[in-house]
Design an enzyme around this catalytic site. Structure first.
Site, mmCIF file in Angstrom:
data_model
loop_
_atom_site.group_PDB
_atom_site.id
_atom_site.type_symbol
_atom_site.label_atom_id
_atom_site.label_comp_id
_atom_site.label_asym_id
_atom_site.label_seq_id
_atom_site.Cartn_x
_atom_site.Cartn_y
_atom_site.Cartn_z
ATOM 1 N N GLU B 66 20.359 42.195 31.225
ATOM 2 C CA GLU B 66 19.388 41.880 32.270
ATOM 3 C C GLU B 66 19.257 40.384 32.532
ATOM 4 O O GLU B 66 19.155 39.965 33.689
ATOM 5 C CB GLU B 66 18.019 42.476 31.928
ATOM 6 C CG GLU B 66 17.960 44.000 32.051
ATOM 7 C CD GLU B 66 18.329 44.726 30.772
ATOM 8 O OE1 GLU B 66 18.639 44.052 29.765
ATOM 9 O OE2 GLU B 66 18.308 45.973 30.764
ATOM 10 N N HIS B 135 7.457 52.732 27.972
ATOM 11 C CA HIS B 135 8.011 53.329 29.192
ATOM 12 C C HIS B 135 6.914 53.798 30.140
ATOM 13 O O HIS B 135 7.153 54.672 30.971
ATOM 14 C CB HIS B 135 8.913 54.522 28.856
ATOM 15 C CG HIS B 135 10.201 54.159 28.197
ATOM 16 N ND1 HIS B 135 10.293 53.812 26.876
ATOM 17 C CD2 HIS B 135 11.463 54.091 28.681
ATOM 18 C CE1 HIS B 135 11.555 53.549 26.565
ATOM 19 N NE2 HIS B 135 12.295 53.706 27.647
HETATM 20 C C1 TPP Z 1 16.344 46.279 27.780
HETATM 21 C C2 TPP Z 1 16.539 47.663 28.260
HETATM 22 N N1 TPP Z 1 17.272 47.878 29.367
HETATM 23 C C3 TPP Z 1 17.471 49.134 29.814
HETATM 24 C C4 TPP Z 1 16.941 50.202 29.159
HETATM 25 C C5 TPP Z 1 17.145 51.606 29.688
HETATM 26 N N2 TPP Z 1 18.055 52.368 28.831
HETATM 27 C C6 TPP Z 1 17.594 53.222 27.898
HETATM 28 S S1 TPP Z 1 18.819 53.899 26.994
HETATM 29 C C7 TPP Z 1 19.992 53.053 27.869
HETATM 30 C C8 TPP Z 1 21.423 53.204 27.529
HETATM 31 C C9 TPP Z 1 21.707 52.714 26.187
HETATM 32 O O1 TPP Z 1 23.046 52.870 25.910
HETATM 33 P P1 TPP Z 1 23.568 52.690 24.447
HETATM 34 O O2 TPP Z 1 23.076 51.409 23.896
HETATM 35 O O3 TPP Z 1 25.028 52.888 24.467
HETATM 36 O O4 TPP Z 1 22.836 53.853 23.623
HETATM 37 P P2 TPP Z 1 22.991 55.444 23.807
HETATM 38 O O5 TPP Z 1 21.967 55.873 24.799
HETATM 39 O O6 TPP Z 1 24.353 55.742 24.245
HETATM 40 O O7 TPP Z 1 22.668 56.012 22.466
HETATM 41 C C10 TPP Z 1 19.419 52.271 28.857
HETATM 42 C C11 TPP Z 1 20.150 51.435 29.811
HETATM 43 C C12 TPP Z 1 16.156 49.943 28.017
HETATM 44 N N3 TPP Z 1 15.586 50.943 27.327
HETATM 45 N N4 TPP Z 1 15.986 48.682 27.579
#
Ligand code: TPP
Ligand code: MG
Lengths: 333, 342
Positions: B66, B135
């Site tokens: 971000e 959230h």
């Molecule tokens: C700083 C931030 N940006 C965006 C999000 C929204 N978000 C929640 S889970 C996710 C994907 C995370 O991907 P990864 O780190 O690969 O974990 P996975 O869900 O695959 O276990 C996103 C973008 C968030 N929670 N925090």
């Protein structure tokens, strides 16, 4: 027959099965009140629900080496890691149901499981568990204990600034920190390949002068071996490591995800290499008894069943409790 | 059928994506970036169909970086483009706040007007569906407090389209908040009143103007986003059951706040209840009431505010529903205000 010096393999199997049984119990409970029209607000478990199906090897292969005094920080997808770290299953289930007997009395829910008795915490902001894990590692180091800390993150989190800051700092401080990347190929709908500059996040460790280990195959034994070395190194005071594990997310990003972004057939392919039945086969091939594995499965299922009975039997929290624990009182000197 | 006058009931999500599409067609400088806004069409449906229509050079999914991509949007805006960036929950802005309040919001000022920052930052706000304390926040006051950026939040689809067109065309950074309880996603409940007729053509809802969404003479109820609907429900009950006619104001723009519209109403009614679902202290409701006090408007009863108490938003529905502002709380406060004398 249990092969001597291999009891950890049974432990890993049992905890993988327990984790899956837990998620399998969540699924129908989550959909209660959400059919025929899915509305996340309804049912005994509202809000988002991120399941860990398929990622169990990452939890058990690492946590098999940890003691109560070691710290784990997990992510928005925390159940498998919590179970492997020994978080109280009854109170964890009750927390997910938002009940009074939950780990935090229903204040936190599924993305905010805290169990101080085993030094486990998790958080829903991507990569932000890394700082606290580094802090726990440094607290151990500065106080002369050989405890370590493990930060679980997803592969998507390795693109977040906090990852790079903490990697550098951990190396500079020679902190007993193990960063574990669970690479399930996706951050929500965005594939790793489409948004990551390197094919392997383990390569990024080189930029911070720490070992970067890549573990293929979603294989508990291989993860156990890699984690064993990294954790022993950290306990010896030789500093942090990064472990990148190729794993698979067998469900949607969260429950209710339509998963239209997945290539045709991908999920079936992944389910065909589900790590749990594969591990059972391997254990049998290596000489473990069917009866022994069955007993693991039975114990795991019983623990999960009991946890869900406990959770559903727990009262909803009193409204006044919403206002407590915002601050901590100073303890008597 | 006369298509020109046909009613087109739409959700806020659809209205936002329609505004984006029409502005992208009109202005090649408009691009859309953020997490899950491409193939998925946005977690909250704001960017549905844009990738297919405009291609990967104008609609791109970003990594979870971000600070990087919001900072980049500031640079793009400075270079003459009009980036629209989505970060799906306002709760996530902690990781990239510098790019917002120190870069985007100060680019015009620090450059003495040489460099503008025409960008839109879309983000969801609000709880009520059990998504817990990272959230479910609103943070209206956090963003409204920081000079140099505009902050808007529609309460219905009509305003969503008009505010989005105005936001993209604005020369300044605009934080475009949308409330999850109003968004019209299948997987979240949606307050029916947020789904409205959305005219097909080009129109703007001006930034910096509040709306009088129900006229009345006896008390002023002030809300924004979902709390506008709490105010309207309370106003209906007051009219039906108490013979009291409430005027309802939709704040619509948090910054710059349209104090005049609010003050004019309170001058007329002499009573006011302000309802927002952000944290109470140092909040938007307090700001509104301060403005009334500063104007020296005589009130028939003490002003009241209903906000989320100063605690993190709890997960358990038993706790969350007890503390989240709703129509019943609004009605009770209004009745108290009517029954009291200052
Ligand atoms: C700083 C931030 N940006 C965006 C999000 C929204 N978000 C929640 S889970 C996710 C994907 C995370 O991907 P990864 O780190 O690969 O974990 P996975 O869900 O695959 O276990 C996103 C973008 C968030 N929670 N925090
Ligand atoms: Mg991932």
């Amino acid at each position: 027959m249990t092969i001597s010096n291999q009891s950890h393999r049974l432990w890993m199997y049992e905890n993988m099965v327990k984790s899956r049984a837990f998620e399998d119990a969540i699924k129908p409970a989550y959909f209660e009140g959400k059919t025929p029209r899915f509305n996340m607000a309804n049912g005994p478990i509202p809000g988002e629900m991120h399941l860990s199906d398929g990622q169990e090897p990452c939890a058990v292969g690492v946590c098999a080496h940890l003691h109560e005094g070691d710290t784990v920080t997990a992510t928005h997808r925390p159940h498998h890691a919590a179970i492997a770290k020994g978080v109280d299953l009854d109170r964890m289930a009750a927390e997910i149901f938002g009940r009074e007997a939950g780990l935090s009395g229903g204040r936190g829910g599924h993305m905010h499981l805290f169990d101080a008795s085993v030094n486990f915490a998790c958080s829903g902001i991507i990569a932000q568990g890394m700082g606290p894990a580094l802090g726990a590692a440094m607290a151990a180091k500065l106080r002369g204990s050989d405890n370590v800390a493990v930060a679980y993150i997803g592969e998507g989190a390795a693109n977040q600034g906090a990852f790079h800051e903490v990697m550098n700092l951990a190396s500079v401080w020679r902190a007993p920190l193990i960063v574990v990347i669970e690479d399930n190929g996706y951050g929500v709908s965005v594939s790793k390949a489409s948004c990551t500059a390197v094919a392997r996040n383990a390569d990024r460790a080189a930029a911070y002068a720490m070992p970067g280990i890549h573990v293929a195959g979603n294989d508990p034994d291989a993860i156990y071996e890699a984690a064993g070395e990294a954790i022993a190194r950290a306990r010896r005071g030789e500093g942090p490591s990064l472990i990148e594990i190729e794993t698979s997310r067998l469900e949607g990003h969260f429950m209710g995800d339509q998963e239209g972004y997945r290539p045709e057939g991908e999920k079936d392919r992944l389910k065909a290499i589900d790590p749990i039945p594969r591990y059972r086969e391997r254990l049998l091939a290596d000489g473990f008894d069917t009866a022994e594995l069955d007993a693991c499965e039975k114990r795991a299922q019983q623990a999960v069943d009991a946890a869900f009975v406990f959770a559903r039997g727990s009262a909803l929290p009193d409204q006044a409790s919403a206002f407590t624990s915002v601050f901590t009182e100073r303890s008597a000197a | 059928m006369n298509t020109a006058t046909a009613i087109r009931k739409q959700t806020i999500a659809k209205a936002m994506s329609e505004a984006l599409a029409s502005e992208m067609e009109r202005d090649a400088n408009v691009i859309v970036l953020g997490e899950d806004i491409g193939k998925l069409g946005g977690v909250f449906g704001n960017t549905g169909g844009l990738l297919e229509k405009f291609g990967a050079n104008r609609v791109f999914d970003t990594p979870i970086s971000e600070t990087g991509f919001i900072g980049a949007a500031v640079g793009m805006a400075g270079a003459g483009m009009r980036p629209v960036v989505e970060l799906m929950f306002v709760d996530f802005f902690g990781v990239c706040m510098d790019a917002i309040y120190n870069l985007a919001a100060k680019q015009a000022y620090f450059s003495g007007g040489q460099v503008s920052c025409p960008m839109v930052l879309m983000t969801s706000v609000g709880g009520g569906y059990g998504d817990a304390g990272q959230h479910s926040q609103c943070l209206y006051a956090t963003f409204g407090h920081l000079p140099g950026m505009k902050v808007v939040i529609p309460s219905n689809a009509h305003d969503a389209k008009g505010l989005m067109l105005a936001a993209i065309r604005d020369e300044n950074p605009v934080v475009f908040m949308f409330h999850k309880a109003l968004q019209g996603m299948g997987w979240l409940g949606t307050v029916a009143g947020s789904i409205t007729d959305v005219p097909e053509g080009d129109y703007e809802v001006p930034i910096g103007k509040a709306g009088v969404v129900r006229e009345g003479t006896d008390i002023t109820l002030v809300g924004l986003g979902v709390t506008v609907h709490h105010c309207l429900a309370a106003a209906d009950a007051l009219s039906r059951e108490d013979g009291v006619e409430a005027e309802v104001i939709d704040i619509r723009t948090i910054a710059p706040l349209d104090r005049e519209t609010i003050l004019a109403s309170v001058r007329k009614t002499g009573r006011v209840v302000v309802v927002d679902d952000d944290y109470l202290s140092c909040g938007l409701a307090g700001e509104v009431i301060t403005s009334i006090a500063e104007a020296g408007i005589p009130l028939a009863s003490p002003p009241q505010r209903i906000s989320h108490p100063d605690i993190p938003i709890p997960f358990s529905p038993a706790l969350e529903h007890a503390v989240l502002p709703n129509a019943e709380m609004t009605l009770a406060a209004a009745r108290q205000s009517i029954g009291e004398r200052a």
